[in-house]
Design an enzyme around this catalytic site. Sequence first.
Site, PDB file in Angstrom:
ATOM      1  N   ARG A  84       0.859  -1.195   0.000  1.00  0.00           N
ATOM      2  CA  ARG A  84       0.000   0.000   0.000  1.00  0.00           C
ATOM      3  C   ARG A  84       0.890   1.239   0.000  1.00  0.00           C
ATOM      4  O   ARG A  84       1.727   1.416   0.891  1.00  0.00           O
ATOM      5  CB  ARG A  84      -0.906  -0.010   1.241  1.00  0.00           C
ATOM      6  CG  ARG A  84      -1.731   1.242   1.396  1.00  0.00           C
ATOM      7  CD  ARG A  84      -2.771   1.156   2.524  1.00  0.00           C
ATOM      8  NE  ARG A  84      -3.441   2.436   2.611  1.00  0.00           N
ATOM      9  CZ  ARG A  84      -3.335   3.284   3.635  1.00  0.00           C
ATOM     10  NH1 ARG A  84      -2.642   2.978   4.717  1.00  0.00           N
ATOM     11  NH2 ARG A  84      -3.938   4.454   3.587  1.00  0.00           N
ATOM     12  N   HIS A 129      -3.042  10.945   0.619  1.00  0.00           N
ATOM     13  CA  HIS A 129      -2.544  10.705   1.975  1.00  0.00           C
ATOM     14  C   HIS A 129      -1.911  12.008   2.480  1.00  0.00           C
ATOM     15  O   HIS A 129      -0.703  12.086   2.710  1.00  0.00           O
ATOM     16  CB  HIS A 129      -1.547   9.541   1.971  1.00  0.00           C
ATOM     17  CG  HIS A 129      -1.259   8.938   3.326  1.00  0.00           C
ATOM     18  ND1 HIS A 129      -1.396   7.594   3.591  1.00  0.00           N
ATOM     19  CD2 HIS A 129      -0.828   9.492   4.483  1.00  0.00           C
ATOM     20  CE1 HIS A 129      -1.059   7.344   4.852  1.00  0.00           C
ATOM     21  NE2 HIS A 129      -0.706   8.480   5.416  1.00  0.00           N
ATOM     22  N   GLU A 174      -7.501   8.200   6.227  1.00  0.00           N
ATOM     23  CA  GLU A 174      -7.831   8.841   7.497  1.00  0.00           C
ATOM     24  C   GLU A 174      -8.348  10.270   7.348  1.00  0.00           C
ATOM     25  O   GLU A 174      -7.669  11.232   7.749  1.00  0.00           O
ATOM     26  CB  GLU A 174      -6.595   8.834   8.410  1.00  0.00           C
ATOM     27  CG  GLU A 174      -6.070   7.449   8.701  1.00  0.00           C
ATOM     28  CD  GLU A 174      -5.021   7.452   9.820  1.00  0.00           C
ATOM     29  OE1 GLU A 174      -4.609   8.536  10.260  1.00  0.00           O
ATOM     30  OE2 GLU A 174      -4.639   6.356  10.267  1.00  0.00           O
ATOM     31  N   ASN A 314      -7.616   1.632   9.696  1.00  0.00           N
ATOM     32  CA  ASN A 314      -6.328   1.831  10.364  1.00  0.00           C
ATOM     33  C   ASN A 314      -6.575   1.784  11.859  1.00  0.00           C
ATOM     34  O   ASN A 314      -7.346   2.586  12.385  1.00  0.00           O
ATOM     35  CB  ASN A 314      -5.717   3.188  10.013  1.00  0.00           C
ATOM     36  CG  ASN A 314      -5.202   3.249   8.585  1.00  0.00           C
ATOM     37  OD1 ASN A 314      -5.262   2.255   7.852  1.00  0.00           O
ATOM     38  ND2 ASN A 314      -4.706   4.400   8.191  1.00  0.00           N
ATOM     39  N   TYR A 316      -4.556   1.233  15.668  1.00  0.00           N
ATOM     40  CA  TYR A 316      -3.315   1.075  16.413  1.00  0.00           C
ATOM     41  C   TYR A 316      -3.527   0.967  17.917  1.00  0.00           C
ATOM     42  O   TYR A 316      -2.731   0.338  18.605  1.00  0.00           O
ATOM     43  CB  TYR A 316      -2.418   2.307  16.223  1.00  0.00           C
ATOM     44  CG  TYR A 316      -1.822   2.501  14.847  1.00  0.00           C
ATOM     45  CD1 TYR A 316      -2.532   3.131  13.835  1.00  0.00           C
ATOM     46  CD2 TYR A 316      -0.523   2.090  14.576  1.00  0.00           C
ATOM     47  CE1 TYR A 316      -1.975   3.345  12.586  1.00  0.00           C
ATOM     48  CE2 TYR A 316       0.053   2.302  13.323  1.00  0.00           C
ATOM     49  CZ  TYR A 316      -0.682   2.927  12.341  1.00  0.00           C
ATOM     50  OH  TYR A 316      -0.121   3.127  11.105  1.00  0.00           O
ATOM     51  N   GLU A 383      -3.688  -0.344   8.044  1.00  0.00           N
ATOM     52  CA  GLU A 383      -2.522   0.014   8.851  1.00  0.00           C
ATOM     53  C   GLU A 383      -2.663  -0.537  10.257  1.00  0.00           C
ATOM     54  O   GLU A 383      -3.748  -0.488  10.844  1.00  0.00           O
ATOM     55  CB  GLU A 383      -2.338   1.539   8.993  1.00  0.00           C
ATOM     56  CG  GLU A 383      -1.812   2.228   7.780  1.00  0.00           C
ATOM     57  CD  GLU A 383      -1.653   3.733   7.990  1.00  0.00           C
ATOM     58  OE1 GLU A 383      -1.327   4.157   9.123  1.00  0.00           O
ATOM     59  OE2 GLU A 383      -1.855   4.466   7.025  1.00  0.00           O
TER      60      GLU A 383
HETATM   61  C1  GBH Z   1      -1.421   6.827  10.500  1.00  0.00           C
HETATM   62  O1  GBH Z   1      -1.921   7.814  11.284  1.00  0.00           O
HETATM   63  C2  GBH Z   1      -1.040   7.463   9.215  1.00  0.00           C
HETATM   64  O2  GBH Z   1      -1.885   7.051   8.170  1.00  0.00           O
HETATM   65  C3  GBH Z   1       0.388   7.268   8.871  1.00  0.00           C
HETATM   66  O3  GBH Z   1       0.740   8.197   7.895  1.00  0.00           O
HETATM   67  C4  GBH Z   1       1.217   7.377  10.112  1.00  0.00           C
HETATM   68  O4  GBH Z   1       2.574   7.380   9.848  1.00  0.00           O
HETATM   69  C5  GBH Z   1       0.871   6.213  10.999  1.00  0.00           C
HETATM   70  O5  GBH Z   1      -0.484   6.135  11.218  1.00  0.00           O
HETATM   71  C6  GBH Z   1       1.559   6.257  12.343  1.00  0.00           C
HETATM   72  O6  GBH Z   1       1.195   7.396  13.049  1.00  0.00           O
HETATM   73  O7  GBH Z   1      -8.033  10.532  19.105  1.00  0.00           O
HETATM   74  O8  GBH Z   1      -8.459   8.733  17.492  1.00  0.00           O
HETATM   75  O9  GBH Z   1      -7.611  10.858  16.789  1.00  0.00           O
HETATM   76  C7  GBH Z   1      -2.376   7.400  12.517  1.00  0.00           C
HETATM   77  C8  GBH Z   1      -2.251   8.561  13.394  1.00  0.00           C
HETATM   78  C9  GBH Z   1      -2.841   8.241  15.574  1.00  0.00           C
HETATM   79  C10 GBH Z   1      -3.878   9.943  14.266  1.00  0.00           C
HETATM   80  C11 GBH Z   1      -3.818   8.479  16.651  1.00  0.00           C
HETATM   81  C12 GBH Z   1      -4.851  10.168  15.352  1.00  0.00           C
HETATM   82  C13 GBH Z   1      -4.966  10.249  17.766  1.00  0.00           C
HETATM   83  C14 GBH Z   1      -6.032   9.262  18.168  1.00  0.00           C
HETATM   84  N1  GBH Z   1      -3.338   8.610  14.305  1.00  0.00           N
HETATM   85  N2  GBH Z   1      -4.197   9.842  16.608  1.00  0.00           N
HETATM   86  S1  GBH Z   1      -7.614   9.887  17.860  1.00  0.00           S
END
Ligand code: GBH
Length: 481
Positions: A84, A129, A174, A314, A316, A383
């Site tokens: 991707r 992106h 996102e 996505n 995490y 992701e």
């Molecule tokens: C992704 O963003 C991106 O797509 C990527 O480019 C990036 O490098 C990767 O992850 C790692 O960061 O309160 O739910 O908003 C994820 C980044 C992390 C953004 C969590 C929002 C706050 C949680 N996200 N963040 S939330």
Amino acid sequence: APCYATLNNKKFPDDFMFGTATSSYQVEGAWNEDGKGENIWDRLLHTNPNFTVNGDNGDITCNSYHKYKEDVALVKELNVTHYRFSLAWARILPNGHVDQINEAGVQYYKNLITELRANNIEPFVTIYHWDLPQTLQDEGGWPNSNIVDAFVDYARLCFQLFGDEVKYWMTFNEPKNTCWQGYGAGTKAPGIKAAGIEDYLCSHNLLKAHAKAWHVYDEEFRATQKGQVGIVIDSNWWEPSTNSSDDLEASETKLQFTFGWYAHPIFIGDYPKVMKNNIRRRSLAQGYTKSRLPEFTPEEIEFIKGTADFLGVNMYSSALVTPVENHDVNAIGYEADSEVRDWLSENWKRGASPWLVVTPWGVQKLLRWIKEQYDNPRIIITENGYSDYDGTLDDVDRIDYIQQYLSSVRDAMDEDGVDVFGYTVWSLMDNLEWVYGFTNKFGLYNVDFNSPNRTRTAKKSVGVYQNIIRTRCLVDDCIDS
Ligand code: GBH
């Protein structure tokens, strides 16, 4: 030896896709080479280097513009089914509009796609992106409705140029971060702080742009190209901080404000009720004559509904939630509008990213919620990954994270019947992690940013991921289901 006690012992299906991901601004570099136009990240980080840790930027980063063959060789070595990556709008269209096409930029992506195909790797292409051409920002960016047709023209051109070889498209990565971080909180480019106003306008236009691009594909390309167009939506799992009905409701509200903001219009129709109700009530109390959340017409609701052939997720991390008590009715903002407060439990293990906590159970809960909300869509995890500070080759924490999350994904498929057809590790290699610069490292491959060669070296997780893909198992004595 690692402890397998909590890992799922069932095989992943034979056709399950395992992949890895990057995005253009984070890896390409070559920011002003061969006719590429300036984008909002170039502008922001050149004029305001304090925006990122150490003043890091994407001018060179992994230098993938020049090293794409080497990147594809790494992807090949991983033995994944798909890669991707995203297209840099300003590399293809330097001023954002289709009147001026940069042939060198087009050729770069043709070369990359050809190289992937030659190695039997399915390209998964994100059209946007986060790297908007600066000229389009100068015209108002995502909050200005002119952007809708600019995006649709760009998307149509991508389908024309690359669609013979690309079968999986994602319009947006996102959208919440494009809109809330870009135009609300101001923590991503273009760094505008207009929370509760421009973030909603941004999303409104972005949803229309997504839907229009999907219809363009459906009407002009699907019959001949036979591909699929989806969108990538991110969310934490929002865990109720207690079992009280208030906390359960806070969890639901926060899911609707984050995931539902985009998924509800696309899979059900219109914004979630709780967003419409909260934002209208608060706007009127604040003296506005109408809601700060724009309204879709009935025609627009119908036009947007059903515009995803698959859903990219996505995921995490997780956070605890509870309702905000005695909330400030005058606070104008997306977060204030939700009337929910969130925080991280002290008990959860952390990654380097301040927001990242290791909560594998959260992915099963999120997937189950998505299945129930949106009537069982086809899902791919686009992701998931773990950050450390040092990019160590002995990345046991990353290995543990990937195994645990994959196990939870497998549980969601087995116990909840969620239709997950693939999983994608963020990221192929260490790269420019937005405001955290090169200090948060997500790669399966380490990149030496001090060397002009940007030397890539496999971390231990490469071997583990290769093994998972080969055996389709997380444990040694895995069983067929
Ligand atoms: C992704 O963003 C991106 O797509 C990527 O480019 C990036 O490098 C990767 O992850 C790692 O960061 O309160 O739910 O908003 C994820 C980044 C992390 C953004 C969590 C929002 C706050 C949680 N996200 N963040 S939330």
